[in-house]
Write an enzyme that holds these catalytic residues in place. Structure first.
Site, PDB file in Angstrom:
ATOM      1  N   CYS A   1       0.881  -1.096   0.086  1.00 42.64           N
ATOM      2  CA  CYS A   1      -0.004   0.136   0.078  1.00 42.64           C
ATOM      3  C   CYS A   1       0.990   1.224   0.015  1.00 42.64           C
ATOM      4  O   CYS A   1       1.342   1.700  -1.023  1.00 42.64           O
ATOM      5  CB  CYS A   1      -0.910  -0.077   1.029  1.00 42.64           C
ATOM      6  SG  CYS A   1      -2.424   1.143   1.033  1.00 42.64           S
TER       7      CYS A   1
ATOM      8  N   HIS B   1      -3.121  -5.050   1.319  1.00 40.99           N
ATOM      9  CA  HIS B   1      -2.417  -5.292   2.445  1.00 40.99           C
ATOM     10  C   HIS B   1      -2.498  -6.899   2.779  1.00 40.99           C
ATOM     11  O   HIS B   1      -3.425  -7.261   3.428  1.00 40.99           O
ATOM     12  CB  HIS B   1      -3.281  -4.581   3.648  1.00 40.99           C
ATOM     13  CG  HIS B   1      -3.238  -2.912   3.756  1.00 40.99           C
ATOM     14  ND1 HIS B   1      -2.137  -2.440   4.402  1.00 40.99           N
ATOM     15  CD2 HIS B   1      -3.671  -2.382   3.038  1.00 40.99           C
ATOM     16  CE1 HIS B   1      -2.312  -1.138   4.443  1.00 40.99           C
ATOM     17  NE2 HIS B   1      -3.212  -0.911   3.444  1.00 40.99           N
TER      18      HIS B   1
ATOM     19  N   GLU C   1      -0.948  -8.617   4.955  1.00 43.41           N
ATOM     20  CA  GLU C   1      -0.913  -8.637   6.179  1.00 43.41           C
ATOM     21  C   GLU C   1      -2.259  -8.776   7.196  1.00 43.41           C
ATOM     22  O   GLU C   1      -2.283  -9.016   8.167  1.00 43.41           O
ATOM     23  CB  GLU C   1       0.284  -7.808   6.823  1.00 43.41           C
ATOM     24  CG  GLU C   1      -0.418  -6.335   7.331  1.00 43.41           C
ATOM     25  CD  GLU C   1      -0.559  -5.540   5.926  1.00 43.41           C
ATOM     26  OE1 GLU C   1      -0.937  -4.285   6.437  1.00 43.41           O
ATOM     27  OE2 GLU C   1      -0.204  -5.970   4.860  1.00 43.41           O
TER      28      GLU C   1
END
Length: 198
Positions: free
Chosen positions: A82, A174, A176
């Site tokens: 990002c 993202h 994660e």
């Protein structure tokens, strides 16, 4: 006994703890990076999402700007997610100055809308996932133009959302923020290649 793969996470702003968790889950050793000395001995570095202008100012404040560029020039893999994608780009639409300018891409900031318009989409990532990856987009950028040395790994609505240039990797989403560790596992592979050469 094998030496563990050490993957740093830039620890100035953003989703740091989530990246640390994913690094552990792919059996690598996470290292928090806030100062230049923290880069020593790393096999890879993740620049997490957050606010790109703020992160750009903080890496200068903490003396990380030049050392990150030098590490990349020496072949260390870097993964920008990002805002991290924006930090890596050589050009940002509507802005005079880029940040690290390591990847031959032009990015558009916040091209998928504001935070309240965040969403998740299943995308295919070439070389990373045979099955769709649950990508989370939060005020995400996208790549407007990619240079000849840049591989496009994923698109969404005809917008480029994941790219790789040598050992440099970037995603508009993202990885994660899901339970899926395939992107981190892929990046660990790049770190292992670098580790074997260093």
């Amino acid at each position: 006994m094998s030496v563990s793969v050490k993957i740093g996470v830039l620890n100035v702003q953003g989703a740091v703890s989530e990246h640390v968790d994913h690094i552990k889950r792919v059996d690598a050793e996470p290292i928090l990076v806030k100062h230049a000395d923290d880069l020593i001995g790393l096999h890879g570095l993740i620049i997490p999402g957050g606010e790109s202008t703020t992160i750009g100012k903080l890496i200068r404040k903490y003396g990380l700007f030049d050392p990150i560029i030098e590490s990349a020039q020496q072949g260390m893999p870097i993964f920008g997610t990002c805002a991290g994608m924006i930090l890596l780009a050589k050009q940002i639409e509507g802005h005079d100055e880029p940040h690290l300018a390591l990847m031959d891409v032009v990015v558009n900031r916040n091209s998928f809308g504001r935070q309240r318009e965040s969403f998740e989409a299943d995308i295919l990532i070439r070389g990373v996932s045979d099955n769709p990856f649950p990508a989370v987009f939060i005020r995400a950028p996208h790549v407007v133009n990619a240079g000849e040395q840049v591989d496009v790994l994923a698109t969404l609505d005809e917008k480029i959302v994941a790219v790789q240039q040598g050992q440099l990797l970037a995603s508009a989403f993202h990885p994660e923020l899901t339970d899926d560790t395939r992107m981190h596992s892929y990046f660990k592979g790049l770190a292992i290649q670098y580790q074997s050469k260093s």
